[in-house]
Motif scaffolding. Structure first.
Motif, PDB file in Angstrom:
ATOM      1  N   GLY A  37       0.813  -1.210   0.000  1.00 54.28           N
ATOM      2  CA  GLY A  37       0.000   0.000   0.000  1.00 54.28           C
ATOM      3  C   GLY A  37       0.843   1.255   0.000  1.00 54.28           C
TER       4      GLY A  37
ATOM      5  N   ASN B 239       1.149   3.466  -2.608  1.00 49.51           N
ATOM      6  CA  ASN B 239       0.520   4.527  -3.390  1.00 49.51           C
ATOM      7  C   ASN B 239       1.567   5.313  -4.185  1.00 49.51           C
ATOM      8  OD1 ASN B 239      -2.088   5.423  -4.123  1.00 49.51           O
ATOM      9  ND2 ASN B 239      -1.873   7.246  -2.876  1.00 49.51           N
TER      10      ASN B 239
ATOM     11  N   SER C 108      -1.947  -5.820  -3.984  1.00 54.44           N
ATOM     12  CA  SER C 108      -1.579  -4.403  -4.074  1.00 54.44           C
ATOM     13  C   SER C 108      -2.847  -3.577  -4.244  1.00 54.44           C
ATOM     14  CB  SER C 108      -0.639  -4.159  -5.258  1.00 54.44           C
ATOM     15  OG  SER C 108      -0.385  -2.767  -5.411  1.00 54.44           O
TER      16      SER C 108
ATOM     17  N   SER D  71      -3.733   0.534  -4.518  1.00 56.61           N
ATOM     18  CA  SER D  71      -3.155   1.874  -4.559  1.00 56.61           C
ATOM     19  C   SER D  71      -3.797   2.660  -5.693  1.00 56.61           C
ATOM     20  CB  SER D  71      -1.635   1.791  -4.747  1.00 56.61           C
ATOM     21  OG  SER D  71      -1.303   1.136  -5.961  1.00 56.61           O
TER      22      SER D  71
ATOM     23  N   ALA E 279      -9.117   4.589   0.433  1.00 53.82           N
ATOM     24  CA  ALA E 279      -7.968   3.838   0.948  1.00 53.82           C
ATOM     25  C   ALA E 279      -8.308   3.193   2.280  1.00 53.82           C
ATOM     26  CB  ALA E 279      -6.757   4.758   1.091  1.00 53.82           C
TER      27      ALA E 279
END
Length: 433
Positions: free
Chosen positions: A243, A245, A368, A370, A380
């Motif tokens: 995570g 991003n 994953s 993001s 999120a």
């Protein structure tokens, strides 16, 4: 160039209004030696903290690795707006994925706001959830769409917390000559993002999550189990959740093809009186406008205007962030063209081509999530819950999000930046036409 350090000092939060007024957490230790766990979460922002919390509450042994400090990245620097819906509106989603899938995405988005609102009630989260976001149309030709969109959400989605604002009411609510109409969504809201992130970290601690800071991941070996490598430590885990991003770097090239970092900037003015605040923006709502490069703003509890606007696509922040943001601030509020600015900061977020999150399995046990594209406070947070569900064997919501088409950026990691700059310059010009 290293996005984790090029604009910031290792182990320190940026010089933001949020960091200056937050209730800090003592630093967590860096990991050492060989660690083992059920799930290793990489990234200490909303997504990572939420994932770790949800898994720990389900009884999993969780290690969370944060390269800097928890809440250091976009999670602790953003505008704090907790918007309803996905980053794309329902009209666009229906065109993209069909009405049934779009309706599922709408339900998930509603759940994301509910989750933040509920978590804000925890005594460990020292941040209030404030209701109301105004979407402000900066072009008169956009106003009919705002009116019809409200009707669509009311009639087709059963959502009655949003209403249309005509020009007069918009000017009454937002004392700016820049806007011609828009909407007020009382199902959305705003929150102090860093306090919220730190609150999630306290909740993680209470649930038994092992949090490490200064824990920069160098590589991940996919397999069963997976192995996460750091300087001076390894973590062996049955599952890994990524995570990072906008701060992914080159840790995974496939994610990097879909999620790209950009920078955005915010200022905080000197404190105003309650009457001055009300004269600029009524009822403590937040505002986001219709520009492609969005202006977004709200007030802090001590009556400072927190104004975000402008983006950049180079890695380094500008030398004078305050001057860069003052220009759009003065366009929206000419009466504040000379206002004192006490704080100015930047942050890096992850965007995708279509502005929808990039949610994927990189292997059977490596997930994953993001690319929240400026919509991350709500999405999120819920993405962490969705990741935890998938690991626990309930992947329905994960699959709904993962099925949204998400194109790669053209040009790959090397050429995507100049191509994006050209595209963003065009959209910025369009905003002015």
């Amino acid at each position: 160039m290293d996005l984790l350090t090029v604009n910031d000092r290792a182990g320190q939060y940026p010089a933001s209004y949020y960091a200056a007024h937050a209730t800090p957490l003592p630093p967590f230790a860096a990991p050492e030696g060989a660690l083992q766990c059920d799930v290793c979460v990489v990234g200490g922002g909303f997504m990572g903290l939420s994932t770790a919390l949800e898994l720990a509450q389900r009884g999993y042994d969780v290690v969370l690795l944060e390269a800097q400090r928890v809440g250091f990245g976009a999670s602790g620097r953003n505008g704090g707006q907790v918007g309803q819906g996905q980053r794309l509106d329902q009209d666009d989603l229906e065109d993209l994925v069909g009405k049934d899938h779009a309706r599922q995405l709408w339900q998930i988005a509603n759940q994301s706001v509910d989750l933040v609102r509920e978590r804000a009630k925890s005594p460990l989260v020292e941040a209030d959830f404030n209701d109301g976001i105004i979407h402000a149309d900066h072009r008169e030709r956009y106003v009919p769409h705002s009116r019809s969109y409200v009707e669509k959400l009311n009639d087709q989605y059963g959502y009655d917390k949003i209403r249309f604002l005509d020009r007069d009411e918009m000017r009454h609510m937002v004392n700016s000559p820049a806007y011609h109409g828009g909407t007020l969504d009382m199902g959305a809201g705003h929150i102090d993002p860093l306090q919220y992130a730190l609150g999630l970290a306290r909740m993680c601690q209470a649930a038994g999550v092992r949090i490490y800071e200064g824990a920069r991941v160098q590589r991940i070996d996919y397999g069963t189990p997976a192995k996460v490598h750091l300087a001076g430590a390894t973590v062996t885990a049955d599952y890994v959740v990524m995570g990072m991003n906008g701060y992914l770097g080159d840790l995974d090239t496939e994610v990097a093809r879909h999620v790209m970092p950009i920078n955005n900037y915010i200022v905080a003015t000197a404190p105003m009186t309650p009457d001055q605040q009300e004269a600029l923006l009524r009822h403590n709502h937040a505002v986001a406008d219709s520009k492609f490069v969005v202006n977004y703003f709200r007030f802090s509890p001590d009556h400072r205007l927190l104004f975000g606007g402008t983006e950049s696509y180079r890695y380094r922040f500008p030398s004078d962030i305050a001057a860069k943001v003052r220009k759009p601030l003065a366009e929206i509020y000419p009466q504040l063209k000379d206002v004192q600015i006490d704080y100015a900061w930047g942050g890096t977020l992850g965007i995708t081509m279509n502005r929808m999150p990039h949610i994927t399995r990189l292997s059977g046990n490596v997930l994953s999530l993001s690319g929240f594209s400026g919509h991350g406070v709500a999405m999120a947070s819920l993405a962490g819950q969705i990741a935890a569900e998938a690991i626990a064997g309930q992947a329905e919501r994960f699959d709904v999000m993962a099925k949204v088409p998400n194109m790669r950026f053209p040009g790959g990691p090397r050429l995507r930046t100049p191509l994006l700059i050209a595209a963003m310059l065009w959209y910025s010009l369009r905003d002015k036409l």
